[in-house]
Design an enzyme around this catalytic site. Sequence first.
Site, PDB file in Angstrom:
ATOM      1  N   ASP A  56     -14.792  33.735 -63.557  1.00 34.89           N
ATOM      2  CA  ASP A  56     -13.695  34.067 -64.475  1.00 34.89           C
ATOM      3  C   ASP A  56     -14.274  34.316 -65.864  1.00 34.89           C
ATOM      4  O   ASP A  56     -14.212  33.456 -66.746  1.00 34.89           O
ATOM      5  CB  ASP A  56     -12.667  32.926 -64.485  1.00 34.89           C
ATOM      6  CG  ASP A  56     -12.031  32.737 -63.111  1.00 34.89           C
ATOM      7  OD1 ASP A  56     -11.625  33.743 -62.498  1.00 34.89           O
ATOM      8  OD2 ASP A  56     -11.962  31.593 -62.647  1.00 34.89           O
ATOM      9  N   LYS A  82     -16.229  34.498 -56.321  1.00 34.70           N
ATOM     10  CA  LYS A  82     -14.930  35.147 -56.438  1.00 34.70           C
ATOM     11  C   LYS A  82     -14.935  36.029 -57.684  1.00 34.70           C
ATOM     12  O   LYS A  82     -15.301  35.586 -58.776  1.00 34.70           O
ATOM     13  CB  LYS A  82     -13.800  34.119 -56.559  1.00 34.70           C
ATOM     14  CG  LYS A  82     -12.429  34.798 -56.651  1.00 34.70           C
ATOM     15  CD  LYS A  82     -11.302  33.794 -56.798  1.00 34.70           C
ATOM     16  CE  LYS A  82     -10.881  33.654 -58.240  1.00 34.70           C
ATOM     17  NZ  LYS A  82      -9.438  33.684 -58.495  1.00 34.70           N
ATOM     18  N   LYS A  97      -5.120  40.327 -55.369  1.00 34.91           N
ATOM     19  CA  LYS A  97      -3.690  39.927 -55.380  1.00 34.91           C
ATOM     20  C   LYS A  97      -2.780  41.152 -55.243  1.00 34.91           C
ATOM     21  O   LYS A  97      -1.897  41.399 -56.068  1.00 34.91           O
ATOM     22  CB  LYS A  97      -3.359  39.159 -56.659  1.00 34.91           C
ATOM     23  CG  LYS A  97      -4.216  37.917 -56.865  1.00 34.91           C
ATOM     24  CD  LYS A  97      -3.744  37.128 -58.059  1.00 34.91           C
ATOM     25  CE  LYS A  97      -4.739  36.084 -58.513  1.00 34.91           C
ATOM     26  NZ  LYS A  97      -5.000  35.020 -57.559  1.00 34.91           N
ATOM     27  N   ILE A 156       3.107  49.293 -52.409  1.00 36.99           N
ATOM     28  CA  ILE A 156       3.592  49.912 -51.177  1.00 36.99           C
ATOM     29  C   ILE A 156       2.433  49.967 -50.173  1.00 36.99           C
ATOM     30  O   ILE A 156       1.250  49.962 -50.564  1.00 36.99           O
ATOM     31  CB  ILE A 156       4.159  51.324 -51.434  1.00 36.99           C
ATOM     32  CG1 ILE A 156       3.098  52.237 -52.036  1.00 36.99           C
ATOM     33  CG2 ILE A 156       5.399  51.254 -52.319  1.00 36.99           C
ATOM     34  CD1 ILE A 156       3.524  53.702 -52.061  1.00 36.99           C
ATOM     35  N   PRO A 157       2.737  49.988 -48.866  1.00 37.39           N
ATOM     36  CA  PRO A 157       1.683  49.873 -47.852  1.00 37.39           C
ATOM     37  C   PRO A 157       0.528  50.865 -48.023  1.00 37.39           C
ATOM     38  O   PRO A 157      -0.644  50.481 -47.909  1.00 37.39           O
ATOM     39  CB  PRO A 157       2.443  50.120 -46.539  1.00 37.39           C
ATOM     40  CG  PRO A 157       3.820  49.614 -46.817  1.00 37.39           C
ATOM     41  CD  PRO A 157       4.098  49.973 -48.262  1.00 37.39           C
ATOM     42  N   THR A 171       0.236  29.147 -57.220  1.00 37.45           N
ATOM     43  CA  THR A 171       0.210  27.687 -57.369  1.00 37.45           C
ATOM     44  C   THR A 171       0.893  27.204 -58.649  1.00 37.45           C
ATOM     45  O   THR A 171       1.164  26.016 -58.780  1.00 37.45           O
ATOM     46  CB  THR A 171      -1.236  27.165 -57.339  1.00 37.45           C
ATOM     47  OG1 THR A 171      -1.989  27.875 -58.331  1.00 37.45           O
ATOM     48  CG2 THR A 171      -1.876  27.377 -55.989  1.00 37.45           C
ATOM     49  N   GLY A 221     -13.986  27.163 -60.231  1.00 38.55           N
ATOM     50  CA  GLY A 221     -14.341  27.889 -61.444  1.00 38.55           C
ATOM     51  C   GLY A 221     -14.883  26.966 -62.508  1.00 38.55           C
ATOM     52  O   GLY A 221     -16.066  26.600 -62.506  1.00 38.55           O
TER      53      GLY A 221
HETATM   54  O1  C5P Z   1      -9.439  25.840 -62.231  1.00 40.45           O
HETATM   55  P1  C5P Z   1     -10.623  26.707 -61.870  1.00 40.45           P
HETATM   56  O2  C5P Z   1     -11.349  27.227 -63.072  1.00 40.45           O
HETATM   57  O3  C5P Z   1     -11.540  26.061 -60.862  1.00 40.45           O
HETATM   58  O4  C5P Z   1      -9.972  27.987 -61.162  1.00 40.45           O
HETATM   59  C1  C5P Z   1     -10.735  28.945 -60.470  1.00 40.45           C
HETATM   60  C2  C5P Z   1      -9.818  29.994 -59.890  1.00 40.45           C
HETATM   61  O5  C5P Z   1      -8.873  29.395 -59.011  1.00 40.45           O
HETATM   62  C3  C5P Z   1      -9.008  30.751 -60.942  1.00 40.45           C
HETATM   63  O6  C5P Z   1      -9.534  32.040 -61.002  1.00 40.45           O
HETATM   64  C4  C5P Z   1      -7.591  30.791 -60.430  1.00 40.45           C
HETATM   65  O7  C5P Z   1      -7.268  32.081 -59.972  1.00 40.45           O
HETATM   66  C5  C5P Z   1      -7.573  29.910 -59.217  1.00 40.45           C
HETATM   67  N1  C5P Z   1      -6.638  28.760 -59.355  1.00 40.45           N
HETATM   68  C6  C5P Z   1      -5.415  28.797 -58.695  1.00 40.45           C
HETATM   69  N2  C5P Z   1      -4.576  27.721 -58.744  1.00 40.45           N
HETATM   70  C7  C5P Z   1      -4.919  26.618 -59.430  1.00 40.45           C
HETATM   71  C8  C5P Z   1      -6.151  26.553 -60.112  1.00 40.45           C
HETATM   72  C9  C5P Z   1      -6.993  27.668 -60.045  1.00 40.45           C
HETATM   73  O8  C5P Z   1      -5.094  29.803 -58.065  1.00 40.45           O
HETATM   74  N3  C5P Z   1      -4.070  25.573 -59.459  1.00 40.45           N
END
Ligand code: C5P
Length: 231
Positions: free
Chosen positions: A10, A32, A61, A65-66, A117, A207
Amino acid sequence: MDSRIIVSLDFATAASAAGLVRQLGPAATFYKVGLQLLTAAGPSVVRELVDGGKNVFLDLKLLEIPSSVAAAVTAAGQIGASMVTVHASGGSAVLRSAVEAARHFPQLKVLALTVITSMDDEDLREVGVVSTVREQVLRLARLAVAAGCRGVVASPLEARMLRETLPSDTLIVTPGIQLASDSRSDHARFTTAAQAIGAGATHVVVGRPISCAPNPADALAAMRAELSAAR
Ligand code: C5P
């Protein structure tokens, strides 16, 4: 090499991402790449990782559309991604078009996103979904598997429910991970890698616990040790 740990890049620039990849060296085999780095640095970031022998989880993510989803999955396969994400809320036609496009790339697995999440039951109601988060996660995960997706991305809190419900070869990739030695205040939403794998996750996405650690290589080594001890 433990490829169950996917290190999340990230970052705002290719140079900072490359810096972490260099620091981690051969100990990290799976990365990732998300929308921030892809948009800022372009697909060469992915190609370079793949050329360097790494697997790439391309977190696109997709919700489109398909035909557009199929085109984007094809592009992901062409640059060498091993995993690509599509929103299951797009429905069966979108999921099937992603799976169909990925068939041309033996290494490429389509993973479905269920409920992001950060959403709770109230957020779902706001967008017209009357189910609870757990019900909606389960509904969308089943839809994704029925459409041929190889796995789902899920919070650690949902991993066990999904493991008990989905076919045993379904991949479950779990973010929201902290080091066992970490003490984030928000305990309810974070688990350790060992807890997530114990609950049925096949991979964890990590991350900041690695990238923001004083020594990222040590943090990765600690997490790998946690996983081998838990095995
Ligand atoms: O929190 P962290 O830095 O480890 O997050 C790494 C990746 O995980 C982020 O790019 C984010 O897209 C995803 N993430 C998530 N839901 C969470 C925490 C992180 O989707 N609760």
